[in-house]
Scaffold this motif. Sequence first.
Motif, PDB file in Angstrom:
ATOM      1  N   MET A   1     -11.832  43.709  43.454  1.00  0.00           N
ATOM      2  CA  MET A   1     -11.811  42.278  43.693  1.00  0.00           C
ATOM      3  C   MET A   1     -10.423  41.694  43.407  1.00  0.00           C
ATOM      4  SD  MET A   1     -14.449  39.569  42.020  1.00  0.00           S
ATOM      5  CE  MET A   1     -15.792  40.729  42.308  1.00  0.00           C
ATOM      6  N   ASN A   2      -9.967  40.824  44.279  1.00  0.00           N
ATOM      7  CA  ASN A   2      -8.658  40.203  44.112  1.00  0.00           C
ATOM      8  C   ASN A   2      -8.704  38.821  44.762  1.00  0.00           C
ATOM      9  OD1 ASN A   2      -5.992  39.617  43.684  1.00  0.00           O
ATOM     10  ND2 ASN A   2      -5.185  41.155  45.087  1.00  0.00           N
ATOM     11  N   GLU A   3      -8.247  37.806  44.015  1.00  0.00           N
ATOM     12  CA  GLU A   3      -8.344  36.460  44.574  1.00  0.00           C
ATOM     13  C   GLU A   3      -7.397  36.215  45.742  1.00  0.00           C
ATOM     14  OE1 GLU A   3      -5.805  35.977  40.744  1.00  0.00           O
ATOM     15  OE2 GLU A   3      -7.772  36.791  41.204  1.00  0.00           O
ATOM     16  N   CYS A   4      -6.396  37.062  45.896  1.00  0.00           N
ATOM     17  CA  CYS A   4      -5.463  36.923  47.012  1.00  0.00           C
ATOM     18  C   CYS A   4      -5.197  38.310  47.577  1.00  0.00           C
ATOM     19  CB  CYS A   4      -4.163  36.265  46.552  1.00  0.00           C
ATOM     20  SG  CYS A   4      -2.955  36.040  47.864  1.00  0.00           S
ATOM     21  N   GLU A   5      -5.814  38.639  48.686  1.00  0.00           N
ATOM     22  CA  GLU A   5      -5.749  39.995  49.230  1.00  0.00           C
ATOM     23  C   GLU A   5      -4.332  40.398  49.647  1.00  0.00           C
ATOM     24  OE1 GLU A   5      -8.112  42.111  49.060  1.00  0.00           O
ATOM     25  OE2 GLU A   5      -9.598  40.682  48.329  1.00  0.00           O
ATOM     26  N   ASP A   6      -3.478  39.422  49.913  1.00  0.00           N
ATOM     27  CA  ASP A   6      -2.113  39.738  50.337  1.00  0.00           C
ATOM     28  C   ASP A   6      -1.184  40.000  49.156  1.00  0.00           C
ATOM     29  OD1 ASP A   6      -2.790  39.399  52.979  1.00  0.00           O
ATOM     30  OD2 ASP A   6      -2.329  37.255  52.974  1.00  0.00           O
TER      31      ASP A   6
ATOM     32  N   LEU B   1     -18.819  32.185  41.189  1.00  0.00           N
ATOM     33  CA  LEU B   1     -19.498  32.609  39.964  1.00  0.00           C
ATOM     34  C   LEU B   1     -20.314  33.883  40.193  1.00  0.00           C
ATOM     35  CD1 LEU B   1     -20.575  29.139  38.541  1.00  0.00           C
ATOM     36  CD2 LEU B   1     -18.714  30.624  37.759  1.00  0.00           C
ATOM     37  N   LYS B   2     -20.788  34.086  41.422  1.00  0.00           N
ATOM     38  CA  LYS B   2     -21.464  35.354  41.732  1.00  0.00           C
ATOM     39  C   LYS B   2     -20.476  36.517  41.658  1.00  0.00           C
ATOM     40  CE  LYS B   2     -25.132  33.379  44.606  1.00  0.00           C
ATOM     41  NZ  LYS B   2     -25.702  33.247  45.981  1.00  0.00           N
ATOM     42  N   LEU B   3     -19.227  36.273  42.048  1.00  0.00           N
ATOM     43  CA  LEU B   3     -18.198  37.301  41.911  1.00  0.00           C
ATOM     44  C   LEU B   3     -17.952  37.614  40.436  1.00  0.00           C
ATOM     45  CD1 LEU B   3     -15.546  36.145  44.565  1.00  0.00           C
ATOM     46  CD2 LEU B   3     -17.300  37.916  44.807  1.00  0.00           C
ATOM     47  N   VAL B   4     -18.019  36.585  39.601  1.00  0.00           N
ATOM     48  CA  VAL B   4     -17.860  36.783  38.154  1.00  0.00           C
ATOM     49  C   VAL B   4     -18.960  37.695  37.625  1.00  0.00           C
ATOM     50  CG1 VAL B   4     -17.829  35.647  35.902  1.00  0.00           C
ATOM     51  CG2 VAL B   4     -16.693  34.565  37.864  1.00  0.00           C
ATOM     52  N   SER B   5     -20.183  37.470  38.060  1.00  0.00           N
ATOM     53  CA  SER B   5     -21.298  38.333  37.639  1.00  0.00           C
ATOM     54  C   SER B   5     -21.104  39.765  38.123  1.00  0.00           C
ATOM     55  CB  SER B   5     -22.628  37.784  38.166  1.00  0.00           C
ATOM     56  OG  SER B   5     -22.964  36.586  37.508  1.00  0.00           O
ATOM     57  N   GLU B   6     -20.522  39.906  39.319  1.00  0.00           N
ATOM     58  CA  GLU B   6     -20.230  41.260  39.816  1.00  0.00           C
ATOM     59  C   GLU B   6     -19.210  41.956  38.911  1.00  0.00           C
ATOM     60  OE1 GLU B   6     -19.092  41.306  43.916  1.00  0.00           O
ATOM     61  OE2 GLU B   6     -20.812  40.084  44.544  1.00  0.00           O
TER      62      GLU B   6
ATOM     63  N   GLU C   1      -9.264  49.479  28.603  1.00  0.00           N
ATOM     64  CA  GLU C   1      -9.020  49.794  30.003  1.00  0.00           C
ATOM     65  C   GLU C   1      -9.609  48.638  30.805  1.00  0.00           C
ATOM     66  OE1 GLU C   1     -10.010  53.626  31.416  1.00  0.00           O
ATOM     67  OE2 GLU C   1      -9.238  54.668  29.653  1.00  0.00           O
ATOM     68  N   ILE C   2      -8.804  48.048  31.666  1.00  0.00           N
ATOM     69  CA  ILE C   2      -9.192  46.805  32.328  1.00  0.00           C
ATOM     70  C   ILE C   2      -9.962  47.118  33.606  1.00  0.00           C
ATOM     71  CG2 ILE C   2      -8.360  44.627  33.259  1.00  0.00           C
ATOM     72  CD1 ILE C   2      -5.845  45.034  31.503  1.00  0.00           C
ATOM     73  N   THR C   3     -11.207  46.687  33.639  1.00  0.00           N
ATOM     74  CA  THR C   3     -12.073  46.997  34.781  1.00  0.00           C
ATOM     75  C   THR C   3     -11.960  45.967  35.894  1.00  0.00           C
ATOM     76  OG1 THR C   3     -13.965  45.817  33.841  1.00  0.00           O
ATOM     77  CG2 THR C   3     -13.713  48.136  33.237  1.00  0.00           C
ATOM     78  N   GLY C   4     -11.574  44.744  35.560  1.00  0.00           N
ATOM     79  CA  GLY C   4     -11.468  43.732  36.600  1.00  0.00           C
ATOM     80  C   GLY C   4     -10.829  42.452  36.110  1.00  0.00           C
ATOM     81  N   GLN C   5     -10.236  41.722  37.053  1.00  0.00           N
ATOM     82  CA  GLN C   5      -9.633  40.421  36.781  1.00  0.00           C
ATOM     83  C   GLN C   5      -9.893  39.499  37.960  1.00  0.00           C
ATOM     84  OE1 GLN C   5      -6.943  38.654  34.612  1.00  0.00           O
ATOM     85  NE2 GLN C   5      -5.514  40.347  34.289  1.00  0.00           N
ATOM     86  N   LEU C   6     -10.030  38.219  37.664  1.00  0.00           N
ATOM     87  CA  LEU C   6     -10.233  37.225  38.710  1.00  0.00           C
ATOM     88  C   LEU C   6      -9.814  35.868  38.166  1.00  0.00           C
ATOM     89  CD1 LEU C   6     -11.489  36.524  41.540  1.00  0.00           C
ATOM     90  CD2 LEU C   6     -13.625  36.067  40.312  1.00  0.00           C
ATOM     91  N   THR C   7      -9.186  35.056  39.010  1.00  0.00           N
ATOM     92  CA  THR C   7      -8.889  33.672  38.650  1.00  0.00           C
ATOM     93  C   THR C   7      -9.523  32.757  39.687  1.00  0.00           C
ATOM     94  OG1 THR C   7      -6.767  34.317  37.686  1.00  0.00           O
ATOM     95  CG2 THR C   7      -7.106  31.984  38.112  1.00  0.00           C
ATOM     96  N   ILE C   8     -10.286  31.786  39.213  1.00  0.00           N
ATOM     97  CA  ILE C   8     -10.921  30.810  40.099  1.00  0.00           C
ATOM     98  C   ILE C   8     -10.077  29.536  40.086  1.00  0.00           C
ATOM     99  CG2 ILE C   8     -12.998  29.427  40.523  1.00  0.00           C
ATOM    100  CD1 ILE C   8     -14.593  31.590  39.078  1.00  0.00           C
TER     101      ILE C   8
ATOM    102  N   GLY D   1     -12.477  46.244  29.254  1.00  0.00           N
ATOM    103  CA  GLY D   1     -12.339  44.802  29.258  1.00  0.00           C
ATOM    104  C   GLY D   1     -12.263  44.226  30.656  1.00  0.00           C
ATOM    105  N   ALA D   2     -12.696  42.979  30.777  1.00  0.00           N
ATOM    106  CA  ALA D   2     -12.583  42.241  32.027  1.00  0.00           C
ATOM    107  C   ALA D   2     -12.191  40.809  31.694  1.00  0.00           C
ATOM    108  CB  ALA D   2     -13.904  42.255  32.793  1.00  0.00           C
ATOM    109  N   ALA D   3     -11.422  40.193  32.576  1.00  0.00           N
ATOM    110  CA  ALA D   3     -10.955  38.831  32.325  1.00  0.00           C
ATOM    111  C   ALA D   3     -11.177  37.971  33.557  1.00  0.00           C
ATOM    112  CB  ALA D   3      -9.475  38.836  31.948  1.00  0.00           C
ATOM    113  N   VAL D   4     -11.689  36.770  33.335  1.00  0.00           N
ATOM    114  CA  VAL D   4     -11.812  35.779  34.399  1.00  0.00           C
ATOM    115  C   VAL D   4     -11.190  34.482  33.900  1.00  0.00           C
ATOM    116  CG1 VAL D   4     -13.347  34.482  35.910  1.00  0.00           C
ATOM    117  CG2 VAL D   4     -13.923  36.831  35.274  1.00  0.00           C
TER     118      VAL D   4
END
Length: 355
Positions: free
Chosen positions: A199-204, A175-180, A152-159, A122-125
Amino acid sequence: MMINSKKILGICVSNRKNGNSSIILNELLRPARKAGHEIEILNLGALNILPCKGCFACSNSHNCVLIDDLNMVKEKIEMADAIALASPCYYLSAPSTLKAIMDRSASWAISKTANSSKKKYGAAVSVAGGAPIEFSLQRIFTSLFLGLYNCEITGQLTIGHAFNKGEVLLAPSKLKLVSELGENLCRSIEEDCCIKSAMNECEDKLVCPHCLSDVFQIYQDGRLICPVCGGELKHTNENDTTVGFNRFSAPGALEHNAHIVNNVIGGMLAGDEISQRLETYWKSGVLPKEDYQIDLDLTGVKDSLNWDNEALDALKATIPPAFEEIIKKVITKKALQNGETRINKETALRYLPKF
């Protein structure tokens, strides 16, 4: 359709037609469509999903007593090989519909996890109107949703900063990151291996390496525990690792079920005391004077009394197979405490847990 195509369920949590979440889901699924996988879209905003009423009937049958669209949602989740989730952020977190589905299907989902050797992916945006401080709880609920349904969660992102309908189109780079992320999900299901995105929306910000939630509970001894999967975050110079308990594994599901059973046992053994205190409280409004300690000792109880066939049939018709033996012991103990010499159908039904 491609050979060995997989079923991917796209879930849009928003009730806003053709809005930001719909756009995000479309981009998240774009690689899967291109690869020829079977896609189905589920728009939760168009469904009738009632809130949980806390009756616990699902603890016995794994089915909710409320009649709405939940069973259809469960069927589509069960059939899917992967879930692509797109959700808006309302007040700091995902819409209540997502939580209602989890509340009412958790017993079913945990049982599936405990008895399944196959994982989904699964992936969530998500999309939010403000900065990260305004969507601080968002990833908790999307991680919990995917994990609960054995993904098993492959990726998450919040815009962030996309409040108005369609405003996410002002940020095609996001949106290109979403496609990735969608490509990553495709690779995972095709290779049957969880390939996690970095991928992480906040690297810190610290992110749980297992479930990708970004909120932790800090214990007095300094441990960082993920409240979603239950794992402990160990921060090293090279990377972050989660260790210990994993709520979304088969052992984790069994442990959760054992916790529920212990609660049921306690309620059954203290049933008379609870009933008496309830009646007194609502009549007088006065709290009991002393705490009541439940005796959970079931040592030697199993074969103390004989059960007739009708009593055993009543037990099997009401209690999930995994719980039958332990509930049988509890009923036997209750019968012994009340001077019963054998257990027939009437006795069994009298002591069976009532939710």
